[in-house]
Design an enzyme around this catalytic site. Structure first.
Site, PDB file in Angstrom:
ATOM      1  N   THR A  35     -34.031  27.756  87.189  1.00 28.73           N
ATOM      2  CA  THR A  35     -34.579  27.773  85.851  1.00 28.73           C
ATOM      3  C   THR A  35     -35.151  29.154  85.544  1.00 28.73           C
ATOM      4  OG1 THR A  35     -35.839  26.447  84.247  1.00 28.73           O
ATOM      5  CG2 THR A  35     -36.981  27.038  86.274  1.00 28.73           C
ATOM      6  N   CYS A  52     -44.150  28.684  80.540  1.00 27.38           N
ATOM      7  CA  CYS A  52     -43.916  27.402  81.215  1.00 27.38           C
ATOM      8  C   CYS A  52     -44.107  27.566  82.727  1.00 27.38           C
ATOM      9  CB  CYS A  52     -42.480  26.912  80.980  1.00 27.38           C
ATOM     10  SG  CYS A  52     -42.088  26.543  79.271  1.00 27.38           S
ATOM     11  N   HIS A  98     -39.718  21.635  84.818  1.00 30.44           N
ATOM     12  CA  HIS A  98     -39.973  22.799  83.952  1.00 30.44           C
ATOM     13  C   HIS A  98     -40.869  22.302  82.831  1.00 30.44           C
ATOM     14  CE1 HIS A  98     -38.169  26.492  81.676  1.00 30.44           C
ATOM     15  NE2 HIS A  98     -39.270  26.109  81.106  1.00 30.44           N
TER      16      HIS A  98
END
Lengths: 201, 161, 124
Positions: free
Chosen positions: B25, B30, B47
């Site tokens: 990712t 985040c 995530h």
């Protein structure tokens, strides 16, 4: 046609005119033609949309974020591959291609200023074609992974929604294979305002 | 499944998997939470975007992976449901939580980091590695064969955790 | 004696573009660059230039507010506004306040020159 379809249709009309105007001012700014390659209004699942950018491996980009504030707030994003921002800087400064070699304040401010000019072109369309008053905020520029830049862009809208309505466009600078991407995201009560305008029409 | 198959995890999403998979990712503010069972070679990547679901908790359409409080619980539950592994078998590695946009008052990244740390403490899941904060994006690859994570902060060389 | 100019814009590339135009033309010196209206007001009072080019949309203090403060300080100040295409309301306000002229982005070199020369009475 239900209300959400009507809103999407209204956004499509806004998209057609805004993207057309934006490509004209982009061409004028860099003195090279910029063709519209993509023009799309769609509802994006936030996970799938961000996953798609990760998988497409767009690499590093330089992006300009602009808040369009006024009667119908939108968030605007313009970004270009980091390497191509060097070429855009040469074009803006009317220098020989290849002159700009490193990422300095002139490169980031090229994207900043192109973001400002394109965002202003969009608000011009709102004002002249739809009599909607808007103005752009000073742009914020970020040089980072494409997914990071896009993720931060949709963060506020995605906070309360799983899916977001988005206008996406892509321009290609002719003869140079430079792709620039531009997004418009209705925020706040914009969709409600659009729905009431469509209903009243 | 092909060896070392990479599977991308988008924003507000969870994916679980096992050896031979690599969960990947890209993060900004985040946080990417990797939970792993070394004995079973299974794990998952969350995530998450925000620290708490708050009022949205009651919303049945809620994407639980969006928030730390609902997402961490969901990640643990999914690993247990998919592979029969208890949370006592899990270790954590966390990444991201940067403040990418300057001139913005709220530091969501920092809030996410604190929220995840508190939830891991509350669930007695030890944090084996943590690379968080800063002002740049993170690209991570979580190898479910080894439990190792390769993390590259934008502009830097990749590091292994 | 070269005319003394201050350029004000939050985008360094725009300040550089204007500086390049003025340098190529000759007879003009860019004595300072500012990235927001607050700096512009301070520099104007410190350096008393012959002319400012002023962006409108800037952080901290925008070009309109800066124009107001500069004209309060020096009613004879020469300020050429530099604006992107759709800041016409702000532009009209600037002209009413006393801005000398305006340039629309994206701009051509000769437009910059004619606005500056006209403002300073250098047009033949």
């Amino acid at each position: 046609m239900d209300e959400s379809q009507q809103v999407q249709r209204a956004l499509q009309l806004i998209a057609n005119l805004s993207i057309d105007k934006a490509s004209q001012v982009l061409s004028k700014s860099i003195k090279v033609g910029a063709k519209i390659e993509l023009e799309n209004v769609y509802v994006a699942d936030i996970s799938k949309a961000t996953e798609a950018i990760m998988v497409s491996d767009e690499g590093d980009v330089v992006g300009a974020y602009v808040d369009l504030v006024g009667d119908m707030p939108f968030k605007f994003l313009f970004y270009v591959a980091a390497e191509d921002s060097l070429t855009l800087t040469d074009l803006m400064l009317r220098k020989e291609l290849g002159t700009t070699k490193k990422f300095d304040i002139y490169v980031t401010s090229t994207v900043q200023e192109l973001g400002n000019i394109l965002a202003s072109a969009v608000t011009n369309v709102f004002a002249s074609d739809f009599q909607i008053k808007m103005r752009p905020s000073p742009p914020k520029v970020v040089h980072d992974y494409a997914s990071t830049v896009f993720g931060e862009y949709i963060m506020e809208a995605a906070a309360d929604l799983n899916e977001i309505l988005m206008i996406e466009s892509q321009f290609r600078v002719v003869r140079m294979n430079i792709k620039c991407r531009m997004f418009l995201l209705p925020t706040g009560d914009t969709q409600k305002t659009l729905a009431s305008i469509v209903a009243a029409a | 499944m092909a060896l070392g198959q990479e599977v991308a995890v988008g924003m507000a999403d969870i994916k679980v998997g096992k050896e031979s998979q690599i969960l990947t990712t890209v993060l900004g503010s985040c946080v990417g939470l990797c939970l792993y069972s070394p004995s079973h070679k299974v794990g998952g990547l969350l995530h998450l975007m925000m620290p708490s679901a708050g009022m949205n908790m009651a919303n049945p359409d809620l994407k639980k992976a969006k928030y730390a409080d609902t997402g961490v619980a969901d990640l643990v539950r999914m690993i247990k449901a998919s592979f029969g592994v208890q949370s006592s078998d899990l270790v954590a590695k966390m990444f991201g939580g940067a403040k990418v946009l300057q001139g913005v008052e709220r530091n969501i990244g920092a809030e996410n980091i604190e929220a995840v740390k508190a939830l891991l403490r509350a669930n007695a899941i030890p944090v084996k590695a943590s690379c968080v904060g800063g002002e740049r994006g993170y690209r991570i690859k979580f190898n479910l064969e080894t439990g190792r994570v390769i993390c590259q902060i934008f502009g830097n060389q990749p590091e292994e955790f | 004696m070269p005319k003394r100019i201050i350029t004000v814009d939050d985008a360094p590339i725009i300040r550089l573009m204007i500086k390049d135009v003025l340098t190529e033309c000759g007879g003009y010196d860019v004595i300072a660059e500012c990235s927001n209206g607050r700096e512009a007001v301070e520099k104007y009072k410190e350096l008393k230039p012959d002319l400012l080019t002023m962006d409108i949309v800037m952080p901290e203090m925008d070009g309109i507010q800066a124009l107001e403060e500069i004209l309060k300080y020096d009613p004879a100040a020469k300020v050429v506004m530099v604006t992107a295409i759709d800041q016409r309301d702000a532009l009209m306000k600037a002209i009413r306040l006393g801005a000398t002229d305006y340039i629309v982005k994206p701009f051509e070199a000769d437009r910059v020159m004619s606005a500056v020369q006209k403002a300073l009475g250098d047009l033949k």
